[in-house]
Write a protein that holds these residues in place. Structure first.
Motif, mmCIF file in Angstrom:
data_model
loop_
_atom_site.group_PDB
_atom_site.id
_atom_site.type_symbol
_atom_site.label_atom_id
_atom_site.label_comp_id
_atom_site.label_asym_id
_atom_site.label_seq_id
_atom_site.Cartn_x
_atom_site.Cartn_y
_atom_site.Cartn_z
ATOM 1 N N GLU A 153 0.820 -1.201 0.000
ATOM 2 C CA GLU A 153 0.000 0.000 0.000
ATOM 3 C C GLU A 153 0.855 1.252 0.000
ATOM 4 O OE1 GLU A 153 -3.113 0.418 -0.387
ATOM 5 O OE2 GLU A 153 -3.773 -1.634 -0.311
ATOM 6 N N GLY A 154 1.908 1.248 0.830
ATOM 7 C CA GLY A 154 2.773 2.420 0.850
ATOM 8 C C GLY A 154 3.630 2.526 -0.385
ATOM 9 N N ALA A 155 4.044 1.365 -0.909
ATOM 10 C CA ALA A 155 4.938 1.386 -2.051
ATOM 11 C C ALA A 155 4.296 2.009 -3.262
ATOM 12 C CB ALA A 155 5.400 -0.040 -2.384
ATOM 13 N N SER A 156 2.981 1.888 -3.425
ATOM 14 C CA SER A 156 2.338 2.392 -4.618
ATOM 15 C C SER A 156 2.403 3.900 -4.703
ATOM 16 C CB SER A 156 0.870 1.950 -4.664
ATOM 17 O OG SER A 156 0.150 2.542 -3.611
ATOM 18 N N SER A 157 2.590 4.566 -3.591
ATOM 19 C CA SER A 157 2.672 6.015 -3.606
ATOM 20 C C SER A 157 4.097 6.489 -3.379
ATOM 21 C CB SER A 157 1.741 6.607 -2.533
ATOM 22 O OG SER A 157 2.119 6.147 -1.257
ATOM 23 N N GLY A 158 5.042 5.602 -3.598
ATOM 24 C CA GLY A 158 6.435 5.944 -3.377
ATOM 25 C C GLY A 158 6.943 6.937 -4.393
ATOM 26 N N GLY A 159 8.196 7.366 -4.233
ATOM 27 C CA GLY A 159 8.791 8.370 -5.102
ATOM 28 C C GLY A 159 9.001 7.868 -6.508
ATOM 29 N N ASP A 160 9.117 8.828 -7.446
ATOM 30 C CA ASP A 160 9.309 8.486 -8.845
ATOM 31 C C ASP A 160 10.581 7.695 -9.075
ATOM 32 O OD1 ASP A 160 7.956 11.641 -10.036
ATOM 33 O OD2 ASP A 160 6.981 9.782 -9.466
ATOM 34 N N GLY A 161 11.593 7.926 -8.234
ATOM 35 C CA GLY A 161 12.876 7.262 -8.453
ATOM 36 C C GLY A 161 12.836 5.767 -8.209
ATOM 37 N N ASP A 162 11.702 5.236 -7.702
ATOM 38 C CA ASP A 162 11.607 3.815 -7.408
ATOM 39 C C ASP A 162 11.138 2.991 -8.606
ATOM 40 O OD1 ASP A 162 12.458 4.169 -4.826
ATOM 41 O OD2 ASP A 162 10.439 4.530 -4.068
ATOM 42 N N ALA A 163 10.930 3.625 -9.760
ATOM 43 C CA ALA A 163 10.401 2.906 -10.909
ATOM 44 C C ALA A 163 11.344 1.780 -11.312
ATOM 45 C CB ALA A 163 10.227 3.878 -12.065
ATOM 46 N N PRO A 164 10.886 0.522 -11.302
ATOM 47 C CA PRO A 164 11.770 -0.613 -11.589
ATOM 48 C C PRO A 164 12.386 -0.567 -12.974
ATOM 49 C CG PRO A 164 9.757 -1.366 -10.527
ATOM 50 C CD PRO A 164 9.552 0.064 -10.856
ATOM 51 N N ILE A 165 11.597 -0.222 -14.014
ATOM 52 C CA ILE A 165 12.141 -0.242 -15.375
ATOM 53 C C ILE A 165 13.189 0.840 -15.545
ATOM 54 C CG2 ILE A 165 10.547 1.337 -16.551
ATOM 55 C CD1 ILE A 165 11.723 -2.086 -17.815
ATOM 56 N N ILE A 166 12.987 1.977 -14.879
ATOM 57 C CA ILE A 166 13.965 3.062 -14.941
ATOM 58 C C ILE A 166 15.265 2.620 -14.273
ATOM 59 C CG2 ILE A 166 14.489 5.410 -14.140
ATOM 60 C CD1 ILE A 166 11.514 6.038 -14.434
ATOM 61 N N LYS A 167 15.118 1.961 -13.119
ATOM 62 C CA LYS A 167 16.309 1.476 -12.401
ATOM 63 C C LYS A 167 17.037 0.408 -13.202
ATOM 64 C CE LYS A 167 15.376 2.456 -7.540
ATOM 65 N NZ LYS A 167 15.268 1.867 -6.196
ATOM 66 N N LEU A 168 16.269 -0.473 -13.835
ATOM 67 C CA LEU A 168 16.892 -1.543 -14.611
ATOM 68 C C LEU A 168 17.776 -0.970 -15.714
ATOM 69 C CD1 LEU A 168 15.161 -4.779 -15.834
ATOM 70 C CD2 LEU A 168 16.550 -3.448 -17.406
#
Length: 551
Positions: A153-168
């Motif tokens: 629930e909290g993760a869904s509203s996390g910061g933009d920098g947490d985007a998995p595809i962006i991190k990958l």
């Protein structure tokens, strides 16, 4: 909600569903823990179904419309309510042995990787909206599905920098940069995605990703270029990415082409540190360096660098310009494309679609009164002819040709239509080069040469008495390859009066080569042998790089 909102907002903007003004308004009007994307959906600026269809298209999943999904209590025996709520999924059917699952976030890789272990290995994923998935969950499991306890629930509203595809993608680029890779290859295979780096000229298998991530990775890279179309998947596209990692600036030239298994990407890492390289940094020994510096210090004429694609010709030309670049000289380059911005030098990029060819650019630049001209490549008779005339009227011209050795450049110019007397008059010197891997300075160790290597290199036992033969070992610095970095092996063909007479007499390339060696030219293989004996590279590297060496 979604785990990678920054990426989705970029997709919406690229597809024309969202304007910067809409986004700014959402950021201004969002309430409490509400994210900008949640605000956009809540206010109706972005339709929930519209976003789901876009997400499905770019993730490679099929969109499924769950409006009016029939009540089928049997489905809850396939997936427990606990798992449905935890992973925000619903079972929607069986296809043969495959369990069909609807999911709202195809970029939640943690869930996608976990489900085959939690449920069963054979899963078929579909994409739908979070609202419809919740409605179907209630249809299947009853009102108990309305209570909380879903995953993240909290993760869904996390910061933009947490985007998995962006991190990958970012981690992939950082890994390439840290390992000094020259190219990144993202290749769609039949069942997965293969990522390979070219390091020190050798392709290395780095990692594999599930095939379902291909569309998302490609879309992210296209967005990063700022110029590529996400929707266009039928034709090749080219672009460029510029970004920073800490205090390091990373510049990549991107090429994407459609293949049988999907779009394939090659990103060339443009290392700006090569702008500061001197000739000694390239691997020239002092005598060759002195000889070549004399050639490029002449007031006029043509100096050519030859070799196959990937032999470091452009880097050598940049090193030449670094050596001769002074405030009292005007230097202009014509390149296709301009890879690096050189301080104090005027650079022109070839644009053949608007008529800016090498020849057209060269004609125009001569009216700019330059002292020194660099042509990225001599490709045709027109360009070669203008370069020859420029050199004969007081300009120093640098360029490249694709030939196996230095003397062959004379025949190549003649083949494309340049008269031999003009070649003899204009060309001052020709450098042929190859790149060989250097032994890692941290872990190289004493080694010997086999009888076969001795024969191939033309060595006698007595020549090893004062040699320092070294071989690869392997350590963390070189990724256990035993090699780190590359260096030039070269042959320098100086055009003096005697050679000019030979060119005018239409002597063959073997005759020119024989006479050049009599006058002291060291061949590619002979220069390589010197570097083997000095312990900086291996016999195998030199032998493989000089297979075409006639001697």
């Amino acid at each position: 909600m979604y785990s990678n909102e920054e990426f989705l907002i970029e997709l919406l903007t690229e597809a024309g569903y969202l304007t910067p003004q809409d986004l700014q308004q959402a950021k201004t009007n969002k309430k409490g823990q509400e994210t900008p994307l949640q605000t956009l959906i809540k206010t109706g600026i972005v339709a929930d179904e519209q976003l789901a269809k876009l997400v499905a298209s770019n993730s490679g999943m099929e969109y499924v419309d769950l409006h009016g999904f029939p009540a089928n209590p049997a489905l809850k025996t396939l997936v427990s309510l606990e798992h449905a709520k935890k992973y925000k999924i619903v079972p929607i059917g069986i296809n043969g042995t495959s369990l069909q699952i609807a999911i709202s976030d195809p970029y939640d890789f943690e869930t996608l990787d976990a489900l085959p272990h939690v449920l069963q290995p054979d899963l078929e994923f579909f994409c739908s909206t979070p609202t419809l998935i919740q409605e179907v969950m209630v249809t299947i499991y009853g009102n108990e599905a309305m209570t909380g306890g879903s995953k993240g629930e909290g993760a869904s509203s996390g910061g933009d920098g947490d985007a998995p595809i962006i991190k990958l993608v970012e981690n992939m680029l950082m890994d390439a940069f840290r390992n000094r890779a020259s190219d990144i290859h993202i290749e769609p295979m039949e069942k997965d995605i293969r990522v390979r780096f070219r390091m020190d000229g050798v392709m290395v298998d780095i990692e594999h990703h599930p095939k379902r991530l291909l569309a998302s990775i490609i879309a992210r890279i296209k967005i990063m270029t700022g110029t590529m179309s996400i929707d266009e998947k039928r034709v090749p596209q080219d672009g460029r990415i510029q970004m920073r990692f800490g205090d390091k600036e990373l510049d990549l030239r991107v090429s994407i082409i459609p293949t049988q298994n999907g779009e394939s990407v090659v990103m060339r890492v443009l290392d700006k540190s090569s702008l500061r390289l001197g000739l000694s940094d390239l691997g020239f020994f002092s005598d060759d360096q002195s000889c070549f510096e004399n050639l490029i210090s002449l007031p006029d004429g043509i100096v050519l660098v030859t070799g196959p694609t990937g032999s470091g010709k452009t880097t050598t030309l940049y090193a030449c310009l670094n050596f001769i670049n002074r405030p009292d000289r005007k230097i202009i380059t014509v390149e296709d494309p301009v890879e690096y911005e050189l301080p104090g030098i005027n650079q022109v990029m070839v644009k053949e679609d608007v008529g800016m060819t090498f020849a057209a650019a060269l004609r125009a630049m001569l009216r700019q009164a330059p002292n020194i001209i660099m042509l990225g490549e001599i490709r045709d008779a027109e360009t070669a002819g203008i370069a020859i005339q420029a050199s004969l009227t007081g300009h120093l011209v640098f360029s490249t040709l694709h030939t196996n050795d230095a003397p062959s450049a004379v025949a190549r110019l003649a083949d494309i239509g340049i008269k031999r007397f003009l070649i003899a008059s204009a060309v001052r010197g020709i450098l042929a080069q190859r790149l060989v891997r250097k032994l890692c300075g941290e872990c190289k160790q004493p080694a010997g040469l086999s009888d076969k290597e001795m024969r191939q290199l033309g060595l006698e036992a007595g020549q090893l008495a004062s040699a320092t033969i070294m071989g690869p070992n392997g350590c963390n610095k070189c990724r256990n390859s035993g090699h780190r970095g590359r260096m030039v092996i070269a042959e320098i063909f100086q055009i003096d009066d005697e050679v000019r007479n030979m060119i005018n007499q239409n002597l063959t390339t073997p005759q020119l080569r024989k006479r050049a060696r009599e006058l002291g030219m060291r061949t590619l293989r002979e220069d390589g042998v010197r570097k083997v004996l000095a312990g900086v590279t291996t016999a195998n590297e030199v032998i493989e790089a000089t297979m075409s060496d006639a001697d």
